[in-house]
Design a protein around this motif. Structure first.
Motif, PDB file in Angstrom:
ATOM      1  N   HIS A 286      10.835  92.183  51.332  1.00  0.00           N
ATOM      2  CA  HIS A 286      12.031  93.014  51.213  1.00  0.00           C
ATOM      3  C   HIS A 286      13.322  92.315  51.626  1.00  0.00           C
ATOM      4  CE1 HIS A 286       9.974  96.576  49.890  1.00  0.00           C
ATOM      5  NE2 HIS A 286       9.107  96.468  50.870  1.00  0.00           N
ATOM      6  N   ASN A 453      15.005  93.518  46.825  1.00  0.00           N
ATOM      7  CA  ASN A 453      15.657  94.561  47.604  1.00  0.00           C
ATOM      8  C   ASN A 453      16.860  94.068  48.390  1.00  0.00           C
ATOM      9  OD1 ASN A 453      14.530  97.078  47.150  1.00  0.00           O
ATOM     10  ND2 ASN A 453      12.829  96.735  48.542  1.00  0.00           N
ATOM     11  N   GLN A 537      11.002  98.179  53.761  1.00  0.00           N
ATOM     12  CA  GLN A 537      12.011  98.380  52.719  1.00  0.00           C
ATOM     13  C   GLN A 537      13.387  98.636  53.318  1.00  0.00           C
ATOM     14  OE1 GLN A 537      13.813 101.247  51.678  1.00  0.00           O
ATOM     15  NE2 GLN A 537      14.594 100.381  49.768  1.00  0.00           N
TER      16      GLN A 537
END
Length: 589
Positions: A286, A453, A537
């Motif tokens: 992430h 991300n 995340q």
């Protein structure tokens, strides 16, 4: 937030495919391979890579309007995972056989990104995330109907038959999910209790929806009139016999077998076998960088401290003379700071996007041609969903970008966060960045839909700050909202690492966020439960924003009076989403 799609791209390796193994690998191409250049071989491999992703994840294929695989679901079973692993290793072998040095500069970037994605997805298998994957927000119970409602083609009899086949596959799909969770029960990888309870609540709501009001029925109603008559009754019957049957069986398993063993107290990854190693993997996935949990935790504490000072200054400007927590509590509980109706929430979001779009030409040289719609989050997912999310356009641009705003319980939706939300989810955030990437047809398809991300969410968080330079925050209260949202992302560094590496309880995480943001309690609870199901995340936002801001400052220092902010923004966005190390090499070359 773009969370659902980004998570899908990050965990494609764990989804598997419903495609039979015998048909996965492309047929041999009748080309004299020795006569191909390295560039030609890489172009062919990049097409193969994208097509394989579509085969392995047919729901995502429908979401991006790929012309095939509309009749099937992903295969989360052991057989599906084995097939997925074989295909990724095949692709990695093909990539390794291409001489990277013989490629162009742009192709070398794509080569590096493909290798990173394949290596990371292969590495992810060892952590067995499928054994405890309970997702009350974007799990298949809501992802499947969302894809059907938004993307399922419904123009021909073949389209209708494809939908019926997809619906028919749902009992087997959810049975495979239950089997994976049973495997996790045996090996000690078990989800936290609250997400299971929220998923059960969501399934209950889905099962209470009349068949004629489901997204499947809505898709059937898009058929031409001459097909609607014969096919709509079949679709409604399939809702009862396949969709609801799948949901009911899954619900029964979760309630009777799984919930009694779900983790009520220790909810993080570190409480599962191999959990700390799995969390390290999630950090790399992430953030695209090699941070330790302790480094990120400390970074979060420092960011929160700085943002509290910034908010304190705004509070004083607004006349507050007491402690910052008293100010946040006042903001959190003043009814004037919240909405009265759903319609008011939606209209406010639409107006803010329109205002931002007027300012874009002053800050960007290249703007997307793809329109942006603002819509309410669907009623079957709004109760347990986040404040807002973004869904990208279709690959062929036949579907616009969509900024979804949550209008559930409007009296809990803070007015002061709406401007930063619009900047993050709409423009100059997700829509500007993602639509530009998808429109860039000289990039390989897998790059146009890149899901890093740290870049995607980092850009969106940077955009919240940029909105201040654009003059979009019209009063101090909206600035409080922006600082609050920045503080939320800083808190995420603390809370995510607290939960998954330091064994924080759910209540400990909620209390920390109450102390450091003026968010409502309902929003804070939704956030904490999100971090529980998506470990790592939430780390991507601040990490990515800090890197983009650092690159801006370095570029300005190096170029002096020649620095052009519009040029900097265009350079950041010109390659689509990339790992942060690649972004640094592009900007500082």
């Amino acid at each position: 937030m773009l969370d659902c799609v980004l998570l899908l791209l990050s965990f494609l390796a764990s989804t598997g495919s419903a495609q039979p193994a015998a048909t996965m690998s492309p047929a041999p191409v009748e080309i004299a391979i020795s006569q191909e250049t390295a560039s030609q071989r890489f172009e062919r491999l990049a097409e193969d890579y994208w097509e394989t992703q579509m085969q392995l994840s047919p729901l995502y294929a429908t979401f991006v309007n790929h012309p095939r695989y509309q009749d099937r679901l992903d295969d989360p079973s052991a057989a599906g995972r084995a097939l997925d692993a074989r295909e990724r290793r095949r692709l990695l072998g093909g990539l390794s056989a291409i001489d990277r040095a013989a490629l162009t500069e742009g192709e070398r970037v794509s080569w590096d990104i493909m290798k990173l994605e394949l290596d990371r997805s292969i590495e992810g298998d060892q952590h067995k995330f499928w054994q405890w994957n309970i997702d009350h927000m974007d799990g298949p119970q809501s992802w499947i109907p969302s894809v059907v409602e938004m993307g399922q083609p419904m123009k021909t009899a073949e389209d209708a038959e494809a939908l019926l086949l997809r619906m028919k596959a749902m009992p087997g799909y959810f049975a495979a999910l239950s089997s994976n969770l049973r495997e996790g029960l045996r090996e000690g990888r078990i989800a936290a209790k609250v997400p299971v309870e929220k998923l059960l609540s969501q399934l209950d709501g889905l099962l209470k929806t009349p068949a004629a009001e489901t997204p499947f029925a809505m898709a059937g109603k898009r058929l031409p009139p001459e097909l609607r008559g014969p096919y709509l009754p079949q679709i409604l019957a399939a809702v009862e016999t396949h969709v609801f049957a799948a949901y009911a069986d899954y619900q029964r398993f979760l309630k009777e077998t799984y919930l009694p063993r779900a983790r009520a107290e220790r909810i993080g990854l570190s409480d599962l076998p191999g959990g700390l190693e799995a969390y390290g993997y999630q950090i790399r996935i992430h953030t695209t960088l090699d941070f330790t949990p302790d480094q990120l935790h400390q970074l979060g504490l420092e960011e929160v401290k700085g943002l509290r000072a910034e908010m304190q200054a705004v509070a004083r400007r607004m006349g507050h003379r007491g402690e910052l927590n008293a100010f946040m509590d006042k903001v959190r509980h003043d009814p004037k700071n919240f909405f009265s109706t759903r319609e008011e929430v939606l209209k406010n979001a639409q107006d803010l996007v329109a205002a931002a779009q007027l300012q874009l030409p002053k800050y960007f040289g290249r703007l997307p041609a793809t329109p942006l719609l603002v819509k309410p989050i669907e009623d079957y997912k709004e109760k347990n969903d986040v404040a807002a999310r973004y869904y990208e356009p279709a690959d062929d641009l036949t579907r616009p970008g969509i900024y979804y705003i949550n209008t559930y319980q409007p009296e809990t939706r803070p007015r002061f966060s709406m401007t930063s939300l619009a900047a993050h989810e709409g423009v100059p955030g997700h829509h500007l960045q993602i639509a530009l990437a998808i429109e860039k047809r000289d990039l390989p398809t897998f790059r146009r839909h890149g899901g890093f991300n740290a870049f995607v969410e980092g850009w969106a968080l940077y955009s919240e700050r940029l909105a201040a330079e654009m003059g979009l925050y019209k009063d101090d209260l909206s600035r409080v909202g922006m600082i609050s949202d920045q503080a939320l992302r800083a808190c995420r560094l603390v809370v995510d690492t607290g939960i998954h590496a330091r064994r924080w309880s759910r209540q400990q995480a909620i209390d920390y966020m109450k102390q450091n943001t003026p968010m409502s309690e309902d929003e804070i609870i939704a956030e904490v439960d999100r971090y529980t199901i998506w470990p790592g995340q939430a780390l991507s936002y601040k990490v990515g924003q800090r890197e983009i801001m650092a690159l801006r400052l370095q570029s300005k220092k190096a170029l002096g009076s020649k620095f052009d902010l519009k040029r900097f923004h265009d350079d950041v966005l010109k390659n689509g989403a990339v790992p942060l190390s690649v972004l640094r090499s592009v900007i500082l070359k």
